[in-house]
Motif scaffolding. Structure first.
Motif, PDB file in Angstrom:
ATOM      1  N   SER A  68      -7.666   8.664   0.498  1.00 55.70           N
ATOM      2  CA  SER A  68      -7.181   9.183  -0.780  1.00 55.70           C
ATOM      3  C   SER A  68      -6.015   8.354  -1.311  1.00 55.70           C
ATOM      4  O   SER A  68      -5.306   7.678  -0.567  1.00 55.70           O
ATOM      5  CB  SER A  68      -6.732  10.641  -0.618  1.00 55.70           C
ATOM      6  N   THR A  69      -5.845   8.410  -2.626  1.00 59.96           N
ATOM      7  CA  THR A  69      -4.671   7.841  -3.287  1.00 59.96           C
ATOM      8  C   THR A  69      -3.742   8.999  -3.590  1.00 59.96           C
ATOM      9  O   THR A  69      -4.137   9.939  -4.288  1.00 59.96           O
ATOM     10  CB  THR A  69      -5.069   7.119  -4.580  1.00 59.96           C
ATOM     11  N   HIS A  70      -2.538   8.965  -3.079  1.00 58.17           N
ATOM     12  CA  HIS A  70      -1.688  10.135  -3.242  1.00 58.17           C
ATOM     13  C   HIS A  70      -0.206   9.783  -3.237  1.00 58.17           C
ATOM     14  O   HIS A  70       0.187   8.689  -2.844  1.00 58.17           O
ATOM     15  CB  HIS A  70      -1.978  11.163  -2.133  1.00 58.17           C
TER      16      HIS A  70
ATOM     17  N   ASN B  71       0.823  -1.208   0.000  1.00 61.26           N
ATOM     18  CA  ASN B  71       0.000   0.000   0.000  1.00 61.26           C
ATOM     19  C   ASN B  71       0.858   1.260   0.000  1.00 61.26           C
ATOM     20  O   ASN B  71       0.443   2.280  -0.519  1.00 61.26           O
ATOM     21  CB  ASN B  71      -0.923   0.004   1.230  1.00 61.26           C
TER      22      ASN B  71
ATOM     23  N   GLU C 175       4.374   7.375  -1.368  1.00 55.78           N
ATOM     24  CA  GLU C 175       3.168   7.107  -2.172  1.00 55.78           C
ATOM     25  C   GLU C 175       2.281   6.125  -1.408  1.00 55.78           C
ATOM     26  O   GLU C 175       2.765   5.131  -0.869  1.00 55.78           O
ATOM     27  CB  GLU C 175       3.541   6.531  -3.534  1.00 55.78           C
ATOM     28  N   ARG C 176       0.980   6.410  -1.365  1.00 57.39           N
ATOM     29  CA  ARG C 176       0.007   5.523  -0.730  1.00 57.39           C
ATOM     30  C   ARG C 176      -1.139   5.245  -1.697  1.00 57.39           C
ATOM     31  O   ARG C 176      -1.701   6.178  -2.280  1.00 57.39           O
ATOM     32  CB  ARG C 176      -0.552   6.143   0.552  1.00 57.39           C
ATOM     33  N   LYS C 177      -1.494   3.977  -1.832  1.00 62.03           N
ATOM     34  CA  LYS C 177      -2.651   3.622  -2.652  1.00 62.03           C
ATOM     35  C   LYS C 177      -3.951   3.971  -1.944  1.00 62.03           C
ATOM     36  O   LYS C 177      -4.947   4.305  -2.585  1.00 62.03           O
ATOM     37  CB  LYS C 177      -2.625   2.120  -2.968  1.00 62.03           C
ATOM     38  N   HIS C 178      -3.952   3.845  -0.613  1.00 59.16           N
ATOM     39  CA  HIS C 178      -5.152   4.141   0.176  1.00 59.16           C
ATOM     40  C   HIS C 178      -4.689   4.626   1.533  1.00 59.16           C
ATOM     41  O   HIS C 178      -4.149   3.863   2.331  1.00 59.16           O
ATOM     42  CB  HIS C 178      -6.016   2.882   0.313  1.00 59.16           C
ATOM     43  N   SER C 179      -4.900   5.916   1.796  1.00 61.45           N
ATOM     44  CA  SER C 179      -4.413   6.486   3.050  1.00 61.45           C
ATOM     45  C   SER C 179      -5.279   6.030   4.210  1.00 61.45           C
ATOM     46  O   SER C 179      -6.507   6.128   4.165  1.00 61.45           O
ATOM     47  CB  SER C 179      -4.412   8.014   2.971  1.00 61.45           C
TER      48      SER C 179
ATOM     49  N   MET D 294      -9.569  -2.402  -2.241  1.00 59.01           N
ATOM     50  CA  MET D 294      -9.423  -1.598  -1.035  1.00 59.01           C
ATOM     51  C   MET D 294      -9.570  -2.378   0.261  1.00 59.01           C
ATOM     52  O   MET D 294      -8.955  -2.024   1.258  1.00 59.01           O
ATOM     53  CB  MET D 294     -10.439  -0.441  -1.039  1.00 59.01           C
TER      54      MET D 294
ATOM     55  N   CYS E  91      -2.772  14.023  -5.686  1.00 59.91           N
ATOM     56  CA  CYS E  91      -3.818  13.460  -4.820  1.00 59.91           C
ATOM     57  C   CYS E  91      -5.053  13.175  -5.642  1.00 59.91           C
ATOM     58  O   CYS E  91      -5.639  14.088  -6.230  1.00 59.91           O
ATOM     59  CB  CYS E  91      -4.140  14.427  -3.678  1.00 59.91           C
ATOM     60  N   ASP E  92      -5.436  11.894  -5.700  1.00 64.71           N
ATOM     61  CA  ASP E  92      -6.607  11.461  -6.478  1.00 64.71           C
ATOM     62  C   ASP E  92      -6.561  11.996  -7.902  1.00 64.71           C
ATOM     63  O   ASP E  92      -7.559  12.479  -8.453  1.00 64.71           O
ATOM     64  CB  ASP E  92      -7.897  11.897  -5.787  1.00 64.71           C
TER      65      ASP E  92
END
Length: 404
Positions: free
Chosen positions: A94-96, A15, A54-58, A287, A75-76
């Motif tokens: 968020s994805t960011h 992630n 980098e995060r796929k799902h914070s 997710m 971000c997104d």
């Protein structure tokens, strides 16, 4: 305390991706699971041209203030560049990714928080959807946050102070952002009616009729102050709720669609894919993953008992890892004592045996509602999800019991 990339926890779900994060002073906090605002960590990132996260799902809200230099944020799907004096908030879910400029890497001070109320507070202040805040004048407040870590790392001791400072930051941002754009009474009333009907249905025609103005005027006023149409805002809010339900619950897609006021599942699914880019099933698959500390921590097995009755009798075994047994067992005991299920659970060799539970769905709702203080909600959610998945293939006429 400086942290090296090698000191980071391994992420089994891939992630989070890191660049060079060795030039950071970080303080991690523990406890405070039941607090509405819980500090995850506070830190300062020193200039480093190879800094990258980098995060796929914070899993939390990220508040960061830029002290100097230049940084870049995505971000997104939207790109931003930030400099000294700017602040940005990366929302939960968020994805960011954010990284330092190669020629002038930024220095920043930041806090990561887990919260069940920040999203609603941001929305109430008309700050939802905003990522970057220019010339925010919040430097002193962030240093106040950084100083609370000097004496303790326990959330129970710092969460109230941290919450008070976070509220002051949000209030300052709201004053700056909204000083030149006060929503009209029509725009505000429209937004309130939309928010009050997220689990139902309301049309712009109905709103216009209630406010005794034309439909065109409602849309024009709303778009003037909120930079989007009432329909886009309304569907966007519904999709945000749907994403949370898909990521954190085991509700069927049809149940989520019905809960949000959609008459047809197909229309809900097509709209979700249009807004999010994935179908509801694909989004859930991407997710919903248990946190690393719960991976394989709870296992549910079912076995049919050889009895000739109108009902089929099954026994359910819930095996839990020793580390989370203190969290799980009090929940079962509390439910058994409160609702009178006979011998609801027996713990033998780290195995919990359930008895006299004929409706697993009802049982899971009770477990969540009667969660004891100090028991993380994520553990209870994960337990309920695992139970539902295990019993889903069983016949409808099933009584789940336990061996004596």
């Amino acid at each position: 305390m400086r942290h090296n990339t090698k000191d980071r926890l391994v992420d089994p779900f891939d992630n989070i991706k890191y660049g060079d994060v060795s030039d950071e002073d970080i303080t991690h906090f523990v406890g405070g699971f039941n607090m509405p605002i819980r500090v995850e960590c506070i830190g300062i990132t020193h200039p480093n041209p190879d800094y990258y996260i980098e995060r796929k799902h914070s899993d939390y809200f990220i508040f960061e203030y830029v002290l100097s230099g230049v940084g870049h944020i995505v971000c997104d799907g939207k790109e931003y560049t930030v400099g000294a004096g700017d602040m940005y908030i990366l929302p939960y879910g968020s994805t960011h990714k954010y990284y330092a400029d190669k020629s002038d890497p930024f220095e920043k001070i930041w806090i990561n928080i887990r919260s069940s109320i920040i999203k609603e507070i941001m929305r109430a202040y008309a700050l939802d959807g905003k990522i970057v805040f220019r010339n925010s004048d919040c430097k002193s407040l962030f240093y106040e946050l950084f100083r609370i870590a000097e004496n303790t790392t326990f959330n129970d001791e710092v969460c109230y102070t941290a919450a008070e400072i976070i509220f002051r930051i949000i209030n300052k941002l709201a004053q700056t952002e909204n000083s030149g754009a006060r929503a009209s009474a029509i725009a505000k009333s429209t937004k309130i009616m939309l928010d009050d009907n997220l689990y139902g249905n309301i049309t712009v025609d109905k709103i216009a009729e209630t406010l005794v103005v034309s439909k065109v005027h409602v849309i024009s006023e709303f778009k003037k102050y909120y930079k989007t149409t009432p329909y886009s805002y309304y569907m966007g809010r519904k999709m945000d709720i749907a994403k949370d339900m898909l990521a954190t619950s085991s509700m069927r897609v049809s149940e989520i669609a019905e809960a949000l006021g959609f008459c047809e599942q197909n229309y809900f699914s097509s709209l979700f894919k249009k807004k999010v880019g994935l179908s509801p099933d694909a989004y859930r698959k991407k997710m919903y993953t248990p946190p690393p500390h719960l991976n394989n921590a709870i296992r549910v097995t079912t076995k049919r008992l050889p009895m000739r009755q109108a009902f089929s009798f099954w026994v359910m075994h819930i095996t839990v890892r020793r580390a989370i047994t203190p969290y799980i067992l009090p929940s079962f005991r509390h439910v058994g004592k409160t609702y009178g299920y006979p011998a609801l659970c027996i713990l033998r060799n780290r195995r919990v045996y359930l008895t006299a539970v004929s409706f697993v769905k009802q049982f899971c709702c009770i477990i969540r509602r009667e969660r004891r203080p100090g028991i993380p909600l994520i553990i209870v959610k994960h337990l309920c999800c695992v139970i539902r998945r295990a019993v889903r293939p069983l016949p409808a006429t099933t009584l789940i019991i336990a061996l004596p």
